[in-house]
Enzyme design. Structure first.
Site, PDB file in Angstrom:
ATOM      1  N   GLY A  32      -5.984 -11.740  -5.709  1.00 50.97           N
ATOM      2  CA  GLY A  32      -4.893 -12.552  -6.216  1.00 50.97           C
ATOM      3  C   GLY A  32      -5.115 -12.942  -7.665  1.00 50.97           C
ATOM      4  N   GLY A  62      -8.159 -11.828  -9.692  1.00 53.20           N
ATOM      5  CA  GLY A  62      -8.334 -10.446 -10.112  1.00 53.20           C
ATOM      6  C   GLY A  62      -8.747  -9.517  -8.999  1.00 53.20           C
ATOM      7  N   GLY A 116      -0.332  -5.247  -6.652  1.00 52.84           N
ATOM      8  CA  GLY A 116      -1.448  -4.485  -6.099  1.00 52.84           C
ATOM      9  C   GLY A 116      -1.294  -2.994  -6.334  1.00 52.84           C
ATOM     10  N   ASP A 117      -0.067  -2.503  -6.259  1.00 58.36           N
ATOM     11  CA  ASP A 117       0.195  -1.083  -6.508  1.00 58.36           C
ATOM     12  C   ASP A 117      -0.029  -0.742  -7.978  1.00 58.36           C
ATOM     13  OD1 ASP A 117       1.058  -1.088  -3.835  1.00 58.36           O
ATOM     14  OD2 ASP A 117       3.098  -1.584  -4.453  1.00 58.36           O
TER      15      ASP A 117
END
Length: 313
Positions: A227, A230, A256-257
């Site tokens: 989150g 990092g 995240g992608d």
């Protein structure tokens, strides 16, 4: 070329609301239709960062046709596997002025054993021209729990770097035998996949230990997103945490992608893992500044990259 595998793509409806209250009538101030799914988000971010990328996934019905039209109109490359029946899912994202996002994900079409076998063969054929593969996102109903992990290991066995970022239902079988695969998860997914808590007053030691256990089982590296803190990378060469600067969040969906895209694009350029992790974290933060998943601005990415802090453990 980077190949992204999205078994369960979606047509996303992104609505902006000043606020959201259950049980009340709302009027959206804007609407965007987006060809979506984790692998499609990775393609968007990777291409922005200079890495050629190709998407594949299973599509069906009219919604599937709209996904192809939208993705092609945005200028991205894809080679889809078409199902004979069913309908590609629609997912709804409700963005609020506060920066909070509520997501409603439909399940997707039911997949038979023969359809999965056909899709796996399609993926293996495309992978022959790829330099790396990322297998990401949820699975539609009917896909056996061990099927994605089996396909990932087959691709890795052919000498390809394979990044595995699949939903928690299909994660445990891969974690039992991650041979040759880079595992990319968030902290909660890793805990659920391993079947035990990784919490220790926010400390990283349990996460590092879990990553080292996966390396011992054959994983090439383990990347755990944290989150706002990092991401953490655990590899035979060492352990690093990359921490992004604080940003004014518009939406975290797709961050995240984008991190995966930044990490992979940097590693394909030959950058060491610590630097690649910083690129990934900067891409994830840049994504959070925009409402469309994976659609980051290169200038914002570069500004954020210069402010990423990397710690070694």
């Amino acid at each position: 070329m980077l190949l992204t595998i999205t078994a369960n793509p979606s047509l996303d409806r992104i609505l902006h609301l000043p606020h959201l209250a259950i049980g009340q009538v709302h009027r959206a101030t804007s609407l965007k239709l987006v060809a979506a799914g984790k692998g499609l988000n990775v393609v968007r971010a990777a291409v922005t960062l200079g890495a050629p990328a190709l998407a594949t996934g299973m599509l069906a019905g009219r919604h599937g046709q709209i996904v192809t039209e939208l993705f092609q109109a945005d200028g991205f490359a894809a080679d889809w596997y078409w199902l004979p029946a069913g309908e590609t899912r629609v997912c709804t994202m409700l963005n609020q002025d506060s920066g909070d996002t509520t997501v409603i994900n439909e399940p997707g079409p039911d997949i038979s054993a023969a359809e999965w076998a056909g899709f796996a063969a399609h993926v293996q054929a495309l992978a022959q021209s790829a330099r790396a593969v990322v297998f990401c996102g949820s699975m539609p109903p009917g896909v056996p729990p061990d099927a994605p992990g089996q396909l990932a290991r087959v691709l890795a066995g052919n000498g390809l770097p394979v990044y595995f970022d699949v939903g928690y239902q299909h994660l445990p079988s891969l974690l039992d035998n991650p041979q040759g695969v880079c595992v990319k998860v968030n902290r909660a997914e890793l805990a659920a996949g391993l079947g035990h808590s990784l919490d220790s007053v926010g400390a990283l030691e349990p996460v590092i230990e879990a990553g080292q256990r996966l390396l011992a089982r054959g994983a090439t590296q383990v990347v755990v997103t944290l989150g706002a803190a990092g991401a953490l990378a655990v590899s035979p060469e060492g352990v690093w945490q990359a921490i992004p600067p604080a940003v004014a969040v518009v939406s975290t969906v797709g961050s995240g992608d984008s991190l995966t895209a930044g990490l992979m694009a940097a590693q394909l350029r030959g950058l060491p893992l610590a630097q690649a992790l910083a690129h990934g974290v900067a891409a994830g933060a840049a994504n959070a500044l925009n409402s469309v998943p994976g659609r980051l601005e290169l200038a914002e990415f570069e500004q954020l990259l210069a402010r990423v802090r990397v710690n070694q453990y």
